[in-house]
Design a protein around this motif. Structure first.
Motif, PDB file in Angstrom:
ATOM      1  N   LEU A   8       0.799  -1.025   0.108  1.00  0.00           N
ATOM      2  CA  LEU A   8      -0.373  -0.162   0.324  1.00  0.00           C
ATOM      3  C   LEU A   8       0.305   1.566  -0.206  1.00  0.00           C
ATOM      4  O   LEU A   8       1.885   1.113   0.680  1.00  0.00           O
ATOM      5  N   PRO A   9       0.488   2.384  -1.073  1.00  0.00           N
ATOM      6  CA  PRO A   9       1.287   3.335  -0.620  1.00  0.00           C
ATOM      7  C   PRO A   9       1.582   4.027   0.419  1.00  0.00           C
ATOM      8  O   PRO A   9       0.319   3.958   1.385  1.00  0.00           O
ATOM      9  N   PRO A  10       2.154   4.931   0.745  1.00  0.00           N
ATOM     10  CA  PRO A  10       1.758   5.606   2.211  1.00  0.00           C
ATOM     11  C   PRO A  10       0.637   7.081   1.890  1.00  0.00           C
ATOM     12  O   PRO A  10      -0.064   6.967   1.532  1.00  0.00           O
ATOM     13  N   HIS A  11       0.036   7.125   3.203  1.00  0.00           N
ATOM     14  CA  HIS A  11      -1.046   8.148   3.096  1.00  0.00           C
ATOM     15  C   HIS A  11      -0.490   9.608   2.831  1.00  0.00           C
ATOM     16  O   HIS A  11       0.425   9.779   2.945  1.00  0.00           O
ATOM     17  N   GLY A  12      -1.298  10.374   2.208  1.00  0.00           N
ATOM     18  CA  GLY A  12      -0.914  11.537   1.730  1.00  0.00           C
ATOM     19  C   GLY A  12      -0.713  11.326   0.028  1.00  0.00           C
ATOM     20  O   GLY A  12       0.290  11.863  -0.528  1.00  0.00           O
ATOM     21  N   ARG A  19      -4.128   3.168  -7.817  1.00  0.00           N
ATOM     22  CA  ARG A  19      -4.418   1.793  -8.414  1.00  0.00           C
ATOM     23  C   ARG A  19      -4.093   0.669  -7.650  1.00  0.00           C
ATOM     24  O   ARG A  19      -4.129  -0.628  -7.427  1.00  0.00           O
ATOM     25  N   ALA A  20      -3.075   0.797  -6.732  1.00  0.00           N
ATOM     26  CA  ALA A  20      -2.266   1.090  -5.418  1.00  0.00           C
ATOM     27  C   ALA A  20      -3.310  -0.246  -4.105  1.00  0.00           C
ATOM     28  O   ALA A  20      -3.173  -1.428  -4.567  1.00  0.00           O
ATOM     29  N   VAL A  21      -3.434   0.819  -4.392  1.00  0.00           N
ATOM     30  CA  VAL A  21      -5.109   0.447  -2.863  1.00  0.00           C
ATOM     31  C   VAL A  21      -5.914  -0.459  -3.533  1.00  0.00           C
ATOM     32  O   VAL A  21      -6.556  -1.795  -2.980  1.00  0.00           O
ATOM     33  N   GLN A  22      -6.409  -0.241  -5.096  1.00  0.00           N
ATOM     34  CA  GLN A  22      -6.844  -1.012  -5.455  1.00  0.00           C
ATOM     35  C   GLN A  22      -6.981  -2.183  -5.874  1.00  0.00           C
ATOM     36  O   GLN A  22      -7.245  -3.541  -5.657  1.00  0.00           O
ATOM     37  N   GLN A  23      -5.378  -2.852  -6.473  1.00  0.00           N
ATOM     38  CA  GLN A  23      -4.969  -4.278  -6.416  1.00  0.00           C
ATOM     39  C   GLN A  23      -4.967  -4.461  -4.996  1.00  0.00           C
ATOM     40  O   GLN A  23      -5.226  -6.304  -4.984  1.00  0.00           O
ATOM     41  N   ALA A  24      -4.398  -3.787  -3.919  1.00  0.00           N
ATOM     42  CA  ALA A  24      -4.033  -4.982  -3.169  1.00  0.00           C
ATOM     43  C   ALA A  24      -5.712  -5.228  -1.843  1.00  0.00           C
ATOM     44  O   ALA A  24      -5.874  -6.328  -1.736  1.00  0.00           O
ATOM     45  N   LEU A  25      -6.491  -4.436  -2.319  1.00  0.00           N
ATOM     46  CA  LEU A  25      -8.091  -4.705  -2.099  1.00  0.00           C
ATOM     47  C   LEU A  25      -8.632  -6.057  -2.824  1.00  0.00           C
ATOM     48  O   LEU A  25      -9.051  -6.289  -2.242  1.00  0.00           O
ATOM     49  N   GLU A  26      -8.257  -6.065  -3.648  1.00  0.00           N
ATOM     50  CA  GLU A  26      -9.028  -6.829  -4.852  1.00  0.00           C
ATOM     51  C   GLU A  26      -7.621  -8.284  -4.467  1.00  0.00           C
ATOM     52  O   GLU A  26      -8.680  -9.310  -4.689  1.00  0.00           O
ATOM     53  N   VAL A  83     -11.978   8.478  -5.007  1.00  0.00           N
ATOM     54  CA  VAL A  83     -12.339   7.332  -4.562  1.00  0.00           C
ATOM     55  C   VAL A  83     -11.165   6.099  -4.463  1.00  0.00           C
ATOM     56  O   VAL A  83     -11.300   6.288  -5.922  1.00  0.00           O
ATOM     57  N   GLN A  84     -10.626   6.493  -3.462  1.00  0.00           N
ATOM     58  CA  GLN A  84      -9.549   5.493  -4.208  1.00  0.00           C
ATOM     59  C   GLN A  84      -9.780   3.859  -4.724  1.00  0.00           C
ATOM     60  O   GLN A  84      -8.790   3.535  -5.263  1.00  0.00           O
ATOM     61  N   ALA A  85     -10.667   3.510  -4.145  1.00  0.00           N
ATOM     62  CA  ALA A  85     -10.398   1.325  -4.516  1.00  0.00           C
ATOM     63  C   ALA A  85     -12.304   1.357  -4.508  1.00  0.00           C
ATOM     64  O   ALA A  85     -12.470   1.456  -3.724  1.00  0.00           O
TER      65      ALA A  85
END
Length: 139
Positions: A8-12, A19-26, A83-85
Motif C-alpha cells: 500500500l502507498p503511504p497516506h497522502g 491503483r495500488a490500493v485497488q490492487q491490494a483490495l482485489e 474513491v481510491q478503490a
C-alpha cells in the motif's frame, strides 16, 4: 488483510497511489460474484457514497435522502472527494452483496484524509424479470 498491505502507498500519496490500493483490495478479497453484478454494484456504491458525503446526486436516492437531508450542507467538499478503490463481493446468501469503498475527502473542518473505509450492503431483487440491486438500509 494479508501481507499485500505492505504494497500500500503511504497516506497522502494522492491519486498516484490509488491503483495500488485497488490492487491490494482485489488481492485481499478475491471476486465471488459475476463481473456484470460487480460492475453494477461498484457504480451504485460509488454513487451512493458520493451522494451521502458530498450531497451530489441525492435526488437519485429519494428513499434514502428525504428533502430535509438534501438541504443539509454536505460533510465533504465535492472537488476534494475521490474513491481510491472499490470492490463488490457476496455478503452471506445469494442476492446479498457488500460494496467496499476506500476513499479520500476534505471535510468541512478542512482536514483531508485518505484511506477512509465505507461498506454499503445491497440486496438483489427481481421484479417482472428485471434484476435490481437496492441498498439494504441506510442510517
Amino acid at each position: 488483510m494479508p501481507a499485500s498491505t505492505a504494497a500500500l502507498p503511504p497516506h497522502g500519496e494522492g491519486p498516484a497511489g490509488d491503483r495500488a490500493v485497488q490492487q491490494a483490495l482485489e488481492t485481499a478479497w478475491p471476486a465471488d460474484i459475476s463481473p456484470v453484478d460487480e460492475q453494477r454494484l461498484r457504480v451504485l456504491g460509488t454513487s451512493l457514497l458520493r451522494a451521502d458525503a458530498t450531497g451530489v446526486g441525492r435526488a437519485r436516492w429519494p428513499r434514502l435522502f428525504d428533502s430535509a437531508e438534501q438541504e443539509i450542507a454536505p460533510a465533504f467538499a465535492t472537488a476534494r472527494f475521490r474513491v481510491q478503490a472499490v470492490i463488490a463481493r457476496r455478503d452471506g446468501p445469494a442476492g446479498r452483496a457488500v460494496v467496499h469503498l476506500v476513499w479520500a475527502g476534505l471535510d468541512r473542518g478542512g482536514t483531508f484524509t485518505d484511506g477512509r473505509i465505507t461498506d454499503l450492503q445491497f440486496i438483489r431483487s427481481v421484479t417482472k424479470g428485471v434484476a435490481r440491486w437496492n441498498p439494504e438500509f441506510w442510517h
